[in-house]
Design an enzyme around this catalytic site. Structure first.
Site, mmCIF file in Angstrom:
data_model
loop_
_atom_site.group_PDB
_atom_site.id
_atom_site.type_symbol
_atom_site.label_atom_id
_atom_site.label_comp_id
_atom_site.label_asym_id
_atom_site.label_seq_id
_atom_site.Cartn_x
_atom_site.Cartn_y
_atom_site.Cartn_z
ATOM 1 N N GLU A 262 7.586 17.667 -8.704
ATOM 2 C CA GLU A 262 7.581 16.526 -9.632
ATOM 3 C C GLU A 262 8.994 16.309 -10.151
ATOM 4 O OE1 GLU A 262 4.481 17.073 -12.547
ATOM 5 O OE2 GLU A 262 2.964 17.390 -11.017
ATOM 6 N N HIS A 281 1.730 12.541 -13.632
ATOM 7 C CA HIS A 281 1.335 13.654 -14.502
ATOM 8 C C HIS A 281 1.014 13.146 -15.916
ATOM 9 C CE1 HIS A 281 1.667 18.272 -14.750
ATOM 10 N NE2 HIS A 281 0.778 17.840 -15.621
#
Ligand SMILES: NC(=O)c1ccc[n+]([C@@H]2O[C@H](COP(=O)([O-])OP(=O)(O)OC[C@H]3O[C@@H](n4cnc5c(N)ncnc54)[C@H](O)[C@@H]3O)[C@@H](O)[C@H]2O)c1
Length: 326
Positions: A262, A281
């Site tokens: 990420e 997220h």
């Protein structure tokens, strides 16, 4: 002298009420840990509360000689060097339940968006098209939801899906006995879940057992047209294998909130795969969750400092070892 507690990373002020409204604590809010006031505040701090931006490593800890406890307003403690904290006798506490409902609701949002092709339809209409037949979806009612990991979030998702008229089956080898009794008829082996679920939703921690749980082998055994949802941790799904299964039409859709790396790379094969809904997220990103996680961690920090109770620390035994207590 009150205990000084430094709070940074824009931790919810409202959520810090258990400390702010208690005379035994002096709470100092500093928006950003790069602010010079943060380093000077650390010198006299007994407690520190962070979200995910501040890296609590050995150099930060060395600048905080009186620190007893670090609270992480959220679940993951990846931004905290646990070994360095334990060595210095600093307890680390997190807030694992404050964002349960938000994560469960995001799972529902992804499920509905995938089933009814909401994001594909939105893009299509913005491109000037009106594609009613191409964008036909499926109902959730009557479908089988396979929940892998029936802890806090998996359980809430299961409850919500029952309200949608879905059949819910669960795989979780570590469920507490009461939960097993409650769920017994629906608890199934992993193979059966993989082969019979129309929608598989993942709510497990990432560890050596769950890494790549949804990979080439499991994807090949899923029902044709199944969906996969992951609001747990990146790495539980093999992203390249999932993209292949989507491109080949073996899997009809996926909703993902978490990724192996990420932020998601612009080269990710998921970006070109059909009927995938991706969120960055966002599981815990609601006003309510941010207040709840701050409240949860503030209460733990209060108990730790005022009563010396470190039992809820994620590194409780290591801190006790370092202090020669066990
Ligand atoms: N996307 C987000 O922003 C977000 C927000 C909150 C939590 N999470 C993640 O969601 C996941 C679930 O969180 P939770 O609060 O429900 O955790 P939890 O600890 O309450 O539940 C996890 C469940 O997984 C089960 N489990 C463990 N290993 C398993 C395995 N190999 N197979 C099947 N089940 C297994 C456990 O027995 C437990 O019941 C965690 O990974 C957490 O980090 C993500």
């Amino acid at each position: 002298m009150p205990f000084r507690v430094l709070a940074t990373d824009r931790v919810s002020k409202k959520g810090l009420a258990p400390l702010r409204e208690d005379d035994r604590f002096d709470v100092v809010l500093i928006k950003d840990s790069s602010d010079p006031e943060f380093a000077s505040g650390l010198k006299t701090a007994a407690g520190l509360i962070v979200r995910s931006a501040t890296r609590v490593d050995s150099s930060l800890l060395d600048g905080a000689p009186g620190l007893k406890v670090v609270g992480r307003a959220g679940v993951g403690v990846d931004n905290i060097d646990l070994a360095a904290a334990s060595e210095r006798g600093v307890a680390v506490m997190n807030a694992p339940s404050g964002n349960t409902i938000s994560a469960a609701e995001l799972t529902m949002a992804l499920m509905l968006a995938v089933a009814r092709r909401v994001t594909v339809a939105d893009r299509s209409i913005r491109q000037g098209r009106w594609e009613r037949s191409r964008l036909q979806g499926v109902e959730l009612r009557g479908k089988t939801l396979g929940v892998i990991g029936a802890g806090r979030i998996g359980w809430e998702v299961a409850q919500r899906c029952r309200a949608f008229g879905m059949e819910v089956i669960v795989y979780d080898p570590y469920l507490a006995a009461e939960r097993v009794d409650e769920l017994h008829p629906k608890l199934v082996p992993l193979d059966r879940l993989i082969e019979s679920a129309d929608i598989i939703t993942l709510h497990v921690p990432l560890n050596s057992e769950t890494r790549g749980l949804i990979g080439e082998g499991t994807l090949a055994r899923m029902k044709k047209g199944a969906f996969v949802l992951n609001v747990s941790r990146g790495g539980v799904v093999d992203e390249a294998a999932l993209a292949r299964a989507l491109n080949e039409g073996r899997i009809a859709g996926a909703g993902l909130d978490v990724y192996e790396h990420e932020p998601l790379s612009p080269d990710s094969p998921l970006l070109d795969a059909p009927n995938v809904v991706l969120t960055p997220h966002l599981g815990a990103s609601t006003k309510e969750a941010q207040i709840q996680v701050a409240l949860e961690v503030a209460r733990k920090v209060r108990t730790a400092l005022a009563q010396g109770d470190l039992s809820s620390a994620v590194n409780a035994s290591d801190v006790a070892n370092a202090a020669g207590l066990s």
